[in-house]
Design a protein around this motif. Sequence first.
Motif, PDB file in Angstrom:
ATOM      1  N   LEU A 173       0.841  -1.187   0.000  1.00  0.00           N
ATOM      2  CA  LEU A 173       0.000   0.000   0.000  1.00  0.00           C
ATOM      3  C   LEU A 173       0.880   1.243   0.000  1.00  0.00           C
ATOM      4  CD1 LEU A 173      -1.543  -2.326   1.740  1.00  0.00           C
ATOM      5  CD2 LEU A 173      -3.043  -0.458   2.416  1.00  0.00           C
ATOM      6  N   VAL A 174       0.545   2.178  -0.872  1.00  0.00           N
ATOM      7  CA  VAL A 174       1.148   3.508  -0.887  1.00  0.00           C
ATOM      8  C   VAL A 174       0.010   4.492  -0.736  1.00  0.00           C
ATOM      9  CG1 VAL A 174       2.372   5.209  -2.317  1.00  0.00           C
ATOM     10  CG2 VAL A 174       3.148   2.823  -2.273  1.00  0.00           C
ATOM     11  N   GLY A 175       0.254   5.592  -0.031  1.00  0.00           N
ATOM     12  CA  GLY A 175      -0.840   6.535   0.165  1.00  0.00           C
ATOM     13  C   GLY A 175      -0.365   7.944   0.381  1.00  0.00           C
ATOM     14  N   GLY A 176      -1.340   8.859   0.454  1.00  0.00           N
ATOM     15  CA  GLY A 176      -1.015  10.245   0.740  1.00  0.00           C
ATOM     16  C   GLY A 176      -1.759  11.216  -0.147  1.00  0.00           C
ATOM     17  N   HIS A 177      -1.484  12.497   0.101  1.00  0.00           N
ATOM     18  CA  HIS A 177      -2.188  13.587  -0.582  1.00  0.00           C
ATOM     19  C   HIS A 177      -1.354  14.241  -1.679  1.00  0.00           C
ATOM     20  CE1 HIS A 177      -5.567  13.928   2.400  1.00  0.00           C
ATOM     21  NE2 HIS A 177      -4.688  13.261   3.130  1.00  0.00           N
ATOM     22  N   GLY A 178      -0.082  13.868  -1.809  1.00  0.00           N
ATOM     23  CA  GLY A 178       0.789  14.523  -2.786  1.00  0.00           C
ATOM     24  C   GLY A 178       0.242  14.417  -4.197  1.00  0.00           C
ATOM     25  N   ALA A 179       0.360  15.509  -4.947  1.00  0.00           N
ATOM     26  CA  ALA A 179      -0.289  15.576  -6.259  1.00  0.00           C
ATOM     27  C   ALA A 179       0.525  14.952  -7.380  1.00  0.00           C
ATOM     28  CB  ALA A 179      -0.594  17.037  -6.607  1.00  0.00           C
ATOM     29  N   ALA A 187       1.751   4.218  -8.734  1.00  0.00           N
ATOM     30  CA  ALA A 187       1.614   3.578 -10.043  1.00  0.00           C
ATOM     31  C   ALA A 187       2.707   2.538 -10.269  1.00  0.00           C
ATOM     32  CB  ALA A 187       1.657   4.635 -11.141  1.00  0.00           C
ATOM     33  N   ARG A 188       3.876   2.789  -9.712  1.00  0.00           N
ATOM     34  CA  ARG A 188       4.998   1.874  -9.935  1.00  0.00           C
ATOM     35  C   ARG A 188       5.003   0.690  -8.975  1.00  0.00           C
ATOM     36  NH1 ARG A 188      11.491   3.437 -10.148  1.00  0.00           N
ATOM     37  NH2 ARG A 188      12.218   1.321 -10.634  1.00  0.00           N
ATOM     38  N   TYR A 189       4.656   0.934  -7.711  1.00  0.00           N
ATOM     39  CA  TYR A 189       4.876  -0.108  -6.704  1.00  0.00           C
ATOM     40  C   TYR A 189       3.628  -0.637  -6.010  1.00  0.00           C
ATOM     41  CZ  TYR A 189       9.792   1.245  -7.027  1.00  0.00           C
ATOM     42  OH  TYR A 189      11.054   1.499  -7.480  1.00  0.00           O
ATOM     43  N   ALA A 190       2.526   0.087  -6.033  1.00  0.00           N
ATOM     44  CA  ALA A 190       1.420  -0.236  -5.139  1.00  0.00           C
ATOM     45  C   ALA A 190       0.418  -1.208  -5.745  1.00  0.00           C
ATOM     46  CB  ALA A 190       0.697   1.037  -4.712  1.00  0.00           C
ATOM     47  N   ASP A 191      -0.121  -2.042  -4.873  1.00  0.00           N
ATOM     48  CA  ASP A 191      -1.304  -2.828  -5.193  1.00  0.00           C
ATOM     49  C   ASP A 191      -2.559  -2.097  -4.734  1.00  0.00           C
ATOM     50  OD1 ASP A 191      -0.028  -5.522  -6.042  1.00  0.00           O
ATOM     51  OD2 ASP A 191       0.968  -5.018  -4.153  1.00  0.00           O
ATOM     52  N   GLU A 192      -2.378  -1.188  -3.781  1.00  0.00           N
ATOM     53  CA  GLU A 192      -3.496  -0.407  -3.248  1.00  0.00           C
ATOM     54  C   GLU A 192      -3.031   1.012  -2.998  1.00  0.00           C
ATOM     55  OE1 GLU A 192      -5.480  -2.207   0.056  1.00  0.00           O
ATOM     56  OE2 GLU A 192      -6.259  -0.293   0.820  1.00  0.00           O
ATOM     57  N   PHE A 193      -3.913   1.960  -3.326  1.00  0.00           N
ATOM     58  CA  PHE A 193      -3.646   3.356  -2.995  1.00  0.00           C
ATOM     59  C   PHE A 193      -4.627   3.805  -1.931  1.00  0.00           C
ATOM     60  CE2 PHE A 193      -4.411   7.881  -3.254  1.00  0.00           C
ATOM     61  CZ  PHE A 193      -3.127   8.358  -3.067  1.00  0.00           C
ATOM     62  N   ASN A 194      -4.084   4.386  -0.855  1.00  0.00           N
ATOM     63  CA  ASN A 194      -4.918   4.831   0.265  1.00  0.00           C
ATOM     64  C   ASN A 194      -4.765   6.322   0.482  1.00  0.00           C
ATOM     65  OD1 ASN A 194      -4.909   5.467   3.464  1.00  0.00           O
ATOM     66  ND2 ASN A 194      -6.463   3.927   2.958  1.00  0.00           N
ATOM     67  N   ASP A 223      -5.974  -1.851 -11.978  1.00  0.00           N
ATOM     68  CA  ASP A 223      -5.125  -2.835 -11.317  1.00  0.00           C
ATOM     69  C   ASP A 223      -4.988  -2.549  -9.826  1.00  0.00           C
ATOM     70  OD1 ASP A 223      -4.672  -4.259 -13.613  1.00  0.00           O
ATOM     71  OD2 ASP A 223      -2.661  -3.466 -13.977  1.00  0.00           O
ATOM     72  N   LEU A 224      -5.162  -1.281  -9.448  1.00  0.00           N
ATOM     73  CA  LEU A 224      -5.015  -0.898  -8.057  1.00  0.00           C
ATOM     74  C   LEU A 224      -6.353  -0.930  -7.336  1.00  0.00           C
ATOM     75  CD1 LEU A 224      -2.715   0.922  -9.708  1.00  0.00           C
ATOM     76  CD2 LEU A 224      -2.407   1.897  -7.431  1.00  0.00           C
ATOM     77  N   THR A 225      -6.297  -1.217  -6.046  1.00  0.00           N
ATOM     78  CA  THR A 225      -7.442  -1.021  -5.160  1.00  0.00           C
ATOM     79  C   THR A 225      -7.360   0.387  -4.596  1.00  0.00           C
ATOM     80  OG1 THR A 225      -7.560  -3.358  -4.571  1.00  0.00           O
ATOM     81  CG2 THR A 225      -8.546  -1.797  -3.025  1.00  0.00           C
ATOM     82  N   TYR A 226      -8.502   1.072  -4.509  1.00  0.00           N
ATOM     83  CA  TYR A 226      -8.544   2.450  -4.017  1.00  0.00           C
ATOM     84  C   TYR A 226      -9.276   2.476  -2.679  1.00  0.00           C
ATOM     85  CZ  TYR A 226      -6.979   3.514  -8.698  1.00  0.00           C
ATOM     86  OH  TYR A 226      -6.243   3.548  -9.865  1.00  0.00           O
ATOM     87  N   SER A 227      -8.650   3.107  -1.688  1.00  0.00           N
ATOM     88  CA  SER A 227      -9.218   3.060  -0.341  1.00  0.00           C
ATOM     89  C   SER A 227      -9.087   4.389   0.386  1.00  0.00           C
ATOM     90  CB  SER A 227      -8.542   1.954   0.483  1.00  0.00           C
ATOM     91  OG  SER A 227      -7.167   2.236   0.688  1.00  0.00           O
ATOM     92  N   ASN A 228      -9.902   4.537   1.423  1.00  0.00           N
ATOM     93  CA  ASN A 228      -9.866   5.693   2.322  1.00  0.00           C
ATOM     94  C   ASN A 228      -9.632   5.215   3.745  1.00  0.00           C
ATOM     95  OD1 ASN A 228     -11.887   6.656   0.028  1.00  0.00           O
ATOM     96  ND2 ASN A 228     -11.042   8.483   0.996  1.00  0.00           N
TER      97      ASN A 228
END
Length: 307
Positions: A173-179, A187-194, A223-228
């Motif tokens: 999981l990779v996450g954050g608010h950075g634009a 996009a390169r490493y994550a299976d999920e974006f939080n 391909d990614l899961t999107y989460s909050n």
Amino acid sequence: MDLRIFTEPQQGATYDTLLAVAKATEDLGFDAFFRSDHYLRMGSGDGLPGPTDAWLTLAGLARETKRIRLGTLMTAGTFRLPGVLAIQVAQVDQMSGGRVELGLGTGWFEEEHKAYGIPFPKEKFSRLEEQLEIVTGLWATEPGKTFDFRGTHYDLTDSPALPKPVQEKIPVLVGGHGATRTPRLAARYADEFNIPFASVEDSERQFGRVRAAAEEAGRDGDDLTYSNALVVCVGRGEAEVARRAAAIGREADELKLNGLAGSPSEVVDKIGRYAEIGAQRIYLQILDLDDLDHLELISSQVQSQLS
């Protein structure tokens, strides 16, 4: 919509308290138990009895649970060398029978570094990028082969890249608010974006950035899961909502605006708004770890409506 339980033990919790929450998480049908990775309380309070270590906790829970997924939001990249972290996470994955997920972030809370003598480097994002490449590279190295890495911050030479996790691929999981840089890294490493503690509108915008970055990298955005991750405070009536809000030092109206708060139907409706913009999973931040009735209420009257 998957609902996961997300805890903040640095605010004050023993391992036994976390075990009770994890067992309730499993018994009540939630998908996973996640925890933060911090060593110092935030805000008011004494933080007693003190912090617990994220991966030591998850190792214990790996042996005392059977079904739920276990992971971090987020492991601080400043706390652990990437080669050692790869060993730790792979071992906990083995101990759990293949139920571990790794959320990895830069580390940001400078005061806890000062409190425990942990270096707090100025350039953390480039370190995180190398950490992700090393951890995933070690796991992906075929048995019998070695892994080498030459970076600005880390060098690995002839690593046997052992041990291997049980899972063919541990979800990252990779996450954050950075634009810009955060979507590219996801996009390169994550299976999920939080995205943590964000409005529906900000979440939609950030999910769009991650999808665009994935497609630019030649990857399908789906391909990614999107989460909050959102604070939760549910009550059978206004008085119960107010009581639970007060127990965590918050106001009910503020929690309704910035989190998931109110009656079960109100919370279900707001989760639906996140689902409409592409959220597939919600990490419910539970701040009162002694209130297991709260988990039962969420399970019986919120989760049941989302199944």
